[in-house]
Design a protein around this motif. Structure first.
Motif, mmCIF file in Angstrom:
data_model
loop_
_atom_site.group_PDB
_atom_site.id
_atom_site.type_symbol
_atom_site.label_atom_id
_atom_site.label_comp_id
_atom_site.label_asym_id
_atom_site.label_seq_id
_atom_site.Cartn_x
_atom_site.Cartn_y
_atom_site.Cartn_z
ATOM 1 N N VAL A 12 -13.301 20.952 6.062
ATOM 2 C CA VAL A 12 -14.143 20.869 4.875
ATOM 3 C C VAL A 12 -15.596 21.034 5.303
ATOM 4 O O VAL A 12 -15.957 20.726 6.451
ATOM 5 N N GLN A 13 -16.422 21.494 4.399
ATOM 6 C CA GLN A 13 -17.846 21.598 4.695
ATOM 7 C C GLN A 13 -18.520 20.247 4.535
ATOM 8 O O GLN A 13 -18.036 19.375 3.788
ATOM 9 N N ALA A 14 -19.622 20.080 5.204
ATOM 10 C CA ALA A 14 -20.392 18.843 5.087
ATOM 11 C C ALA A 14 -20.739 18.589 3.621
ATOM 12 O O ALA A 14 -21.089 19.504 2.885
ATOM 13 N N GLY A 15 -20.581 17.338 3.230
ATOM 14 C CA GLY A 15 -20.810 16.956 1.851
ATOM 15 C C GLY A 15 -19.568 16.978 1.001
ATOM 16 O O GLY A 15 -19.572 16.471 -0.130
ATOM 17 N N GLY A 16 -18.504 17.535 1.542
ATOM 18 C CA GLY A 16 -17.257 17.632 0.808
ATOM 19 C C GLY A 16 -16.411 16.382 0.902
ATOM 20 O O GLY A 16 -16.834 15.363 1.474
ATOM 21 N N SER A 17 -15.209 16.472 0.360
ATOM 22 C CA SER A 17 -14.300 15.330 0.294
ATOM 23 C C SER A 17 -12.914 15.717 0.791
ATOM 24 O O SER A 17 -12.498 16.869 0.666
ATOM 25 N N LEU A 18 -12.246 14.730 1.348
ATOM 26 C CA LEU A 18 -10.850 14.871 1.762
ATOM 27 C C LEU A 18 -10.140 13.556 1.525
ATOM 28 O O LEU A 18 -10.776 12.496 1.524
ATOM 29 N N GLY A 19 -8.820 13.648 1.365
ATOM 30 C CA GLY A 19 -8.025 12.443 1.225
ATOM 31 C C GLY A 19 -6.896 12.426 2.227
ATOM 32 O O GLY A 19 -6.307 13.466 2.523
ATOM 33 N N LEU A 20 -6.624 11.263 2.763
ATOM 34 C CA LEU A 20 -5.519 11.060 3.692
ATOM 35 C C LEU A 20 -4.549 10.061 3.082
ATOM 36 O O LEU A 20 -4.954 9.175 2.323
ATOM 37 N N SER A 21 -3.295 10.196 3.425
ATOM 38 C CA SER A 21 -2.301 9.205 3.041
ATOM 39 C C SER A 21 -1.383 8.932 4.212
ATOM 40 O O SER A 21 -1.201 9.784 5.080
ATOM 41 N N CYS A 22 -0.808 7.750 4.202
ATOM 42 C CA CYS A 22 0.092 7.325 5.274
ATOM 43 C C CYS A 22 1.192 6.483 4.661
ATOM 44 O O CYS A 22 0.925 5.423 4.098
ATOM 45 N N ALA A 23 2.406 6.956 4.788
ATOM 46 C CA ALA A 23 3.559 6.246 4.257
ATOM 47 C C ALA A 23 4.307 5.569 5.391
ATOM 48 O O ALA A 23 4.647 6.215 6.391
ATOM 49 N N ALA A 24 4.564 4.281 5.222
ATOM 50 C CA ALA A 24 5.282 3.508 6.227
ATOM 51 C C ALA A 24 6.714 3.275 5.786
ATOM 52 O O ALA A 24 6.995 3.091 4.597
ATOM 53 N N SER A 25 7.620 3.291 6.746
ATOM 54 C CA SER A 25 9.023 3.003 6.466
ATOM 55 C C SER A 25 9.602 2.230 7.633
ATOM 56 O O SER A 25 9.051 2.225 8.733
ATOM 57 N N GLY A 26 10.736 1.576 7.370
ATOM 58 C CA GLY A 26 11.381 0.810 8.427
ATOM 59 C C GLY A 26 11.317 -0.677 8.155
ATOM 60 O O GLY A 26 11.358 -1.110 7.013
ATOM 61 N N SER A 27 11.155 -1.445 9.220
ATOM 62 C CA SER A 27 11.142 -2.907 9.135
ATOM 63 C C SER A 27 9.746 -3.388 8.754
ATOM 64 O O SER A 27 8.913 -3.647 9.618
ATOM 65 N N LEU A 28 9.497 -3.517 7.473
ATOM 66 C CA LEU A 28 8.153 -3.802 6.978
ATOM 67 C C LEU A 28 8.027 -5.167 6.319
ATOM 68 O O LEU A 28 7.035 -5.437 5.639
ATOM 69 N N PHE A 29 9.014 -6.035 6.533
ATOM 70 C CA PHE A 29 9.022 -7.315 5.817
ATOM 71 C C PHE A 29 7.770 -8.128 6.092
ATOM 72 O O PHE A 29 7.253 -8.808 5.201
ATOM 73 N N ARG A 30 7.271 -8.069 7.324
ATOM 74 C CA ARG A 30 6.101 -8.869 7.685
ATOM 75 C C ARG A 30 4.826 -8.020 7.780
ATOM 76 O O ARG A 30 3.865 -8.424 8.430
ATOM 77 N N LEU A 31 4.846 -6.880 7.131
ATOM 78 C CA LEU A 31 3.647 -6.037 7.145
ATOM 79 C C LEU A 31 2.488 -6.778 6.505
ATOM 80 O O LEU A 31 2.615 -7.295 5.398
ATOM 81 N N TYR A 32 1.347 -6.887 7.187
ATOM 82 C CA TYR A 32 0.230 -7.611 6.604
ATOM 83 C C TYR A 32 -1.051 -6.795 6.513
ATOM 84 O O TYR A 32 -1.989 -7.189 5.814
ATOM 85 N N ALA A 33 -1.089 -5.674 7.182
ATOM 86 C CA ALA A 33 -2.295 -4.849 7.088
ATOM 87 C C ALA A 33 -1.984 -3.423 7.498
ATOM 88 O O ALA A 33 -1.082 -3.176 8.305
ATOM 89 N N MET A 34 -2.723 -2.505 6.920
ATOM 90 C CA MET A 34 -2.677 -1.111 7.346
ATOM 91 C C MET A 34 -4.113 -0.613 7.448
ATOM 92 O O MET A 34 -5.018 -1.180 6.837
ATOM 93 N N GLY A 35 -4.275 0.427 8.206
ATOM 94 C CA GLY A 35 -5.633 0.903 8.374
ATOM 95 C C GLY A 35 -5.712 2.296 8.947
ATOM 96 O O GLY A 35 -4.686 2.911 9.270
ATOM 97 N N TRP A 36 -6.940 2.756 9.035
ATOM 98 C CA TRP A 36 -7.221 4.065 9.597
ATOM 99 C C TRP A 36 -8.194 3.920 10.765
ATOM 100 O O TRP A 36 -9.174 3.175 10.677
ATOM 101 N N TYR A 37 -7.901 4.635 11.809
ATOM 102 C CA TYR A 37 -8.765 4.727 12.974
ATOM 103 C C TYR A 37 -9.006 6.209 13.245
ATOM 104 O O TYR A 37 -8.287 7.064 12.732
ATOM 105 N N ARG A 38 -10.005 6.494 14.056
ATOM 106 C CA ARG A 38 -10.252 7.892 14.397
ATOM 107 C C ARG A 38 -10.701 8.007 15.843
ATOM 108 O O ARG A 38 -11.239 7.056 16.421
ATOM 109 N N GLN A 39 -10.473 9.186 16.378
ATOM 110 C CA GLN A 39 -10.854 9.446 17.764
ATOM 111 C C GLN A 39 -11.380 10.861 17.862
ATOM 112 O O GLN A 39 -10.651 11.828 17.597
ATOM 113 N N ALA A 40 -12.640 10.966 18.223
ATOM 114 C CA ALA A 40 -13.264 12.261 18.452
ATOM 115 C C ALA A 40 -13.133 12.617 19.934
ATOM 116 O O ALA A 40 -12.982 11.721 20.776
#
Length: 116
Positions: A12-40
């Motif tokens: 995308v060009q500077a000033g633009g927008s993007l969206g990310l999504s992340c779907a979790a599956s499996g053993s999620l009974f005790r899931l308490y947080a989700m997040g995004w990290y990045r690495q350049a």
């Protein structure tokens, strides 16, 4: 076992927008947080934003006011809406799920590139 499937990202060009999504599956009974990290290239992985199952969100100072994290607990999905993107936001973005008594799980990463 937990699986995370990320989607979104791209170029995308500077000033633009993007969206990310992340779907979790499996053993999620005790899931308490989700997040995004990045690495350049040449940098360590850093926090972008996290959100708890209760809806509490935290952001890195560098993205406050531009990025919004949200989640759909019924779908075990977390989203990251990125607005006013800057070239310095260019990185591989990783989804993370935190599960009590199990640990943390990571997605495979999705590339975000912002051109000036």
């Amino acid at each position: 076992q937990v699986q995370l499937v990320e989607s979104g990202g791209g170029l995308v060009q500077a000033g633009g927008s993007l969206g990310l999504s992340c779907a979790a599956s499996g053993s999620l009974f005790r899931l308490y947080a989700m997040g995004w990290y990045r690495q350049a290239p040449g940098n360590q992985r850093e926090l972008v934003a996290t959100i708890t199952t209760g809806g509490r969100a935290d952001y890195a100072d560098s993205v406050k006011g531009r990025f919004t994290i949200s989640r759909d607990n019924a779908k075990n999905t977390v989203y990251l809406q990125m607005n006013s993107l800057k070239p310095e936001d260019t990185a591989v973005y990783y989804c993370k799920a935190s599960i009590a008594a199990q640990g943390h799980y990571w997605g495979q990463g999705t590339q975000v590139a912002v051109s000036s």
